[in-house]
Design a protein around this motif. Structure first.
Motif, short mmCIF file in Angstrom:
data_model
loop_
_atom_site.label_atom_id
_atom_site.label_comp_id
_atom_site.label_asym_id
_atom_site.label_seq_id
_atom_site.Cartn_x
_atom_site.Cartn_y
_atom_site.Cartn_z
N LYS C 25 0.84 -1.18 0.00
CA LYS C 25 0.00 0.00 0.00
C LYS C 25 0.89 1.24 0.00
CE LYS C 25 -4.04 -2.13 2.08
NZ LYS C 25 -5.30 -1.88 2.81
N ILE C 26 0.29 2.33 -0.38
CA ILE C 26 1.04 3.58 -0.41
C ILE C 26 0.43 4.55 0.60
CG2 ILE C 26 1.62 5.60 -1.81
CD1 ILE C 26 1.54 3.58 -4.23
N LEU C 27 1.27 5.02 1.51
CA LEU C 27 0.85 6.03 2.46
C LEU C 27 1.20 7.41 1.93
CD1 LEU C 27 -0.13 6.92 5.32
CD2 LEU C 27 2.26 6.66 6.05
N ARG C 28 0.19 8.25 1.82
CA ARG C 28 0.42 9.64 1.39
C ARG C 28 0.14 10.56 2.57
NH1 ARG C 28 -0.52 11.31 -4.13
NH2 ARG C 28 -1.68 13.05 -3.23
N THR C 29 1.15 11.35 2.92
CA THR C 29 0.99 12.27 4.03
C THR C 29 1.25 13.69 3.54
OG1 THR C 29 1.92 10.56 5.46
CG2 THR C 29 1.72 12.77 6.40
N GLN C 30 0.36 14.60 3.90
CA GLN C 30 0.51 16.01 3.52
C GLN C 30 0.04 16.82 4.72
OE1 GLN C 30 -1.58 16.80 -0.13
NE2 GLN C 30 -1.08 18.97 -0.17
N CYS C 31 0.99 17.55 5.34
CA CYS C 31 0.61 18.23 6.59
C CYS C 31 1.50 19.44 6.84
CB CYS C 31 0.71 17.24 7.75
SG CYS C 31 2.36 16.65 8.06
N PRO C 32 1.09 20.30 7.74
CA PRO C 32 1.97 21.41 8.13
C PRO C 32 3.29 20.85 8.63
CG PRO C 32 -0.24 21.74 9.02
CD PRO C 32 -0.20 20.35 8.46
N ASP C 33 4.40 21.49 8.26
CA ASP C 33 5.70 20.98 8.66
C ASP C 33 5.87 21.07 10.17
OD1 ASP C 33 8.16 19.85 8.29
OD2 ASP C 33 9.19 21.75 7.98
N ALA C 34 6.59 20.10 10.73
CA ALA C 34 6.87 20.10 12.16
C ALA C 34 8.13 19.27 12.37
CB ALA C 34 5.70 19.50 12.93
N LYS C 35 8.71 19.39 13.54
CA LYS C 35 9.92 18.63 13.82
C LYS C 35 9.60 17.15 13.99
CE LYS C 35 12.86 22.22 15.57
NZ LYS C 35 13.99 22.58 16.44
N PHE C 67 5.43 16.81 2.83
CA PHE C 67 4.81 15.80 1.95
C PHE C 67 5.64 14.53 2.02
CE2 PHE C 67 4.14 20.03 0.44
CZ PHE C 67 2.80 20.06 0.07
N MET C 68 4.95 13.42 2.10
CA MET C 68 5.69 12.15 2.14
C MET C 68 4.87 11.06 1.45
SD MET C 68 7.76 10.57 5.36
CE MET C 68 7.61 8.86 5.83
N ARG C 69 5.57 10.30 0.63
CA ARG C 69 4.98 9.15 -0.05
C ARG C 69 5.78 7.92 0.34
NH1 ARG C 69 6.01 5.76 -4.23
NH2 ARG C 69 4.30 5.15 -5.61
N LEU C 82 -4.04 4.03 10.76
CA LEU C 82 -4.39 5.42 10.48
C LEU C 82 -4.72 6.18 11.77
CD1 LEU C 82 -6.41 4.96 7.16
CD2 LEU C 82 -4.16 6.01 7.41
N ALA C 83 -5.31 5.49 12.73
CA ALA C 83 -5.59 6.14 14.02
C ALA C 83 -4.28 6.49 14.72
CB ALA C 83 -6.43 5.21 14.89
N TYR C 95 -3.80 12.33 5.46
CA TYR C 95 -3.03 11.09 5.31
C TYR C 95 -3.96 10.02 4.81
CZ TYR C 95 -4.92 10.90 10.01
OH TYR C 95 -5.77 10.97 11.08
N GLU C 96 -3.51 9.32 3.78
CA GLU C 96 -4.34 8.29 3.15
C GLU C 96 -3.49 7.05 2.92
OE1 GLU C 96 -6.66 10.44 -0.32
OE2 GLU C 96 -4.57 11.09 -0.22
N LEU C 97 -4.12 5.92 3.05
CA LEU C 97 -3.46 4.66 2.74
C LEU C 97 -4.10 4.14 1.45
CD1 LEU C 97 -1.26 3.01 4.07
CD2 LEU C 97 -2.99 1.84 5.40
#
Lengths: 298, 298, 298, 298
Positions: C25-35, C67-69, C82-83, C95-97
């Protein structure tokens, strides 16, 4: 109120000191692939309060190796950080923490000016963040050009010397500068195995063809004879097989029947210099990894 | 007034007949270079009241030959025109007057669909002005695709045949269509010298590498092994040295360390089909001349 | 010994079941940047025993987003995974799987065949891993081509309809297939804001110029009038400003004074189809992220 | 025998004189299209015993004009030859016989070094066959670079001057050198109509975008804002509409989401300098014709 001001000043002073201590470094990791590597490495960064500015990684399934380039910002304790890493990574891992200190290069040339001139111009005007310690030529022709840019030029003529003797003289002179890389900017001599071994994976050459086509001498004449419709250039690390080292960058331009070997040479010079300077830029940015005869550029 | 109308009608009728007789043809001249050739040839065109729509010429100093492609418009008397030309041109001149009649091709395939599909699509939708007489495969895989475009497909399997017997069967079938060109759209077999000689300078092949690199089998695997940063394709006329015939067109795309031999193959397919169809377009427009092992494209 | 065999069989059976349960599966994450984001996300993957096959990430300093794939392999419990992610990521994270289930597209066309034909060919021969549910045209011209590939074609003519009514009819038909993406393969009509909103960030268009040059109608004629020396094509997501949506991919070819608007159109068709299919390939591989009016392609 | 020797000597002397008198010149013809033009022009060349080394011609159907560039070798009587031509060509024809005398350029700069440096390097090392009379800057920054190449640098600051007054000062200084062309090598000021008119079709500019996209100031910032996937450069003749003069040459490179406006600028510099020097090379080789807002390059 005085106190408050004092406190503020104190805080500012602490912040200033932190800012002074804050550095950017690049972590390069190259190791046998294993589960959880990204997680392990980034955890150690996190634990050391190093912020990841940019990260790239790649798994080479051909060799079963993992590669990662991580730009970090924070206050570094190199020794502890690297020890932590070492205990987490697989055996035979290579990991280095590169400070952003300007890398040093020595450029070798023969008679052609274009690649050298492009590197000198880029270095002088801020497009190539490198220290050019010296240019060494086996001919004197390019000495005036180099000196215009206030960079020392050394003539080490090959006349009357064996290849071994000449290479030794070159090597001795180069070593004085302890360069990070030796750049062959159209240095038209084949290097001895001793020379190559001495600067292992540190010699970058520009070859004036799209390798593996037209290995060796006079590639534009070979291209003209073959009647090709493209010509190109290849930047590569040097190993002991002529023009067969790991390729860093390649590009081509289209030619047609109106080209002679001479006009190919002229048109090709722009490709050569562009390819060499872009390859060098990737190398000094710590983006290029070598695995067997290939490069991974992160 | 009636008379005037009659005269007009007569004139119109004459003009209509002239328009009907007016044709476009292409004169191709290839001869040893000599002084005044352009002047001589264009004078003869002028004398025959043929208007030059487009003209291109080239002197190849390598071979000492002159090449000229002239698009002419007017009322042609081919025999007299060519006789006039013949008496003006040097010995060993080749000159042909090509009518704009649609050229005929036969396409040979094995199992890969992309080059074939591109030619079928372009021919069907007006981007390739050619008659595809037939597609012949040594496998049956592409039969349905070809038949969807209402073009006859012939299966001539090589199973159980010697190379000579198979080539003879192919040649016999191809000859039925008297094609102007035989297009190898990823036909993955080496041709016999007899086959090549029979269709001399009429066979166009697409090779999936930037020749002369990666001659022969599995060029993408060779490219992957070598670690190149570009991959490409070459359209060339076939001669009896494998992948060494006169090159018509070449192109490349950039690849990086993330590519496998398989993803190179996939990305390369677009280059292959583009290069083949552009080369074929030049050939059928009578723009390609062959001199020794080179092409001149006017 | 029997027992041993039994055990082996049992083990094999367990392994087989594991293999059956193992997925990519592919996890797509897109969020405000943070440490520490990479560390947090890869830790959760590690904790769930999901192996990272390939990972790419990017911090867009313009928008302050991360952004991360991540290509993952293992036995997934989507809900818990996902939780876990949700509790670790910043607010406003997306974030989507994505399971590797073949994505569905509907293609819209008008009269031009080349982009459509390229997609049909690539899908039919394994170079585009997508399900083409239907092709819908506002003209009937391309119906035979589509049906040759055994894909349903629907004619929804715009004749006699308002733009709104036509778009509604199109939208209704498209919705029947619940496509992941709507591909405008030279669909030569401007869409209503309602249509665009309905398929937000799901409509991919190919425009026949290198945007932002030559927006709108007849870009090749505009290019010819301007006398440019390059022509190109742009694949982009559609928003409500004509030809101004986020750009996915662009390419150009060189032209010269011998080109007319018509020969530019012809030469441009290969660029258009290449750019569209490469853009689509990136999109369906879950590599394309949209942030404001830009794309990040990992 | 003595006599024979004398005769030989005489013959050799005659041949030597002929060789001394033999020159290469370029005939440029630009005129309304008419029948038989190639024939007429080449006949006159033939009659004057001028050998055609290379010939190119083009009919621009847009403007109905004919263009021809002819490299001639022989003993020239310019006056009679041009008179002969004049009586054969249509009215409003432009025809010039250009001797191969090195063309003169003046280069204008502001603060950026890369285009200037490339021209200086190429001129110094034989890749640009031109005389650089002077470099004029509105800032002093590039003076040391220019002087390293032993070329005079003039500072004409715009500080405290109206645009008109500054342009007049520039124009006056440029005129001292009677240059064939004025090259704007990243001269970052808009020229007055008077300036442009004074050097009509003689000013060559490099603009740092693929025109007509991103006209005017800060094109890389515009490109970054728009999220394009290519950036480029355009060399063009200057007319009175900003960045809208006849385009000579254009090229692009691919960029992606990792680029900022700054890294676009850096990568773009190589494109800019390549495009400018290639355009200039075509212009000084007398290959570029201007018709309305287009260029024909023969």
């Amino acid at each position: 109120m005085n106190l408050k001001i004092d406190t503020n000043e104190q805080q500012n002073s602490v912040l200033n000191n932190i800012n002074k201590l804050t550095q950017r470094k690049i972590l390069r990791t190259q190791c046998p692939d294993a589960k959880g590597l990204i997680s392990k490495i980034t955890n150690i960064c996190y634990k050391h309060q190093l912020n990841i500015i940019q990260n790239s990684e790649f798994v080479d399934h051909r060799s079963g190796h993992f590669f990662m380039r991580t730009e970090l910002e924070g206050i570094f304790n190199d020794e502890i950080f690297l020890a932590d890493l070492g205990s987490s990574l697989p055996e035979k891992s290579i990991y280095e923490l590169k400070s952003g200190i300007k890398q040093k290069i020595v450029i070798l040339v023969t008679k052609e000016a274009h690649c050298l001139g492009d590197l000198l111009m880029k270095q002088a005007y801020g497009d190539l963040d490198v220290e050019i310690c010296a240019v060494i030529g086996n001919h004197a022709l390019l000495q005036p050009l180099v000196e215009r840019f206030n960079i020392p030029f050394y003539l080490i003529s090959h006349e009357g010397l064996t290849r071994e003797a000449h290479d030794l003289a070159m090597r001795t002179k180069i070593s004085e500068f302890s360069p990070d890389y030796v750049v062959l900017a159209k240095y038209m001599r084949v290097l001895t195995p001793e020379f190559v071994a001495f600067f292992d994976k540190k010699i970058i050459n520009i070859h004036h063809s799209f390798l593996p086509a037209f290995i060796g001498a006079k590639p534009y004449h070979q291209a003209y004879e073959r009647g090709v419709k493209i010509i190109g250039a290849t930047a590569h690390f040097v190993n002991n097989n002529l023009d067969e080292g790991p390729i860093i960058m390649q590009d081509v331009i289209h030619v047609d029947h109106t080209y002679t070997a001479e006009t190919m040479m002229k048109a090709g010079r722009d490709v050569e210099k562009n390819v060499l300077s872009r390859a060098l830029e990737k190398v000094i940015a710590e983006r290029v990894f070598v695995q067997d005869n290939h490069t991974i550029i992160l």
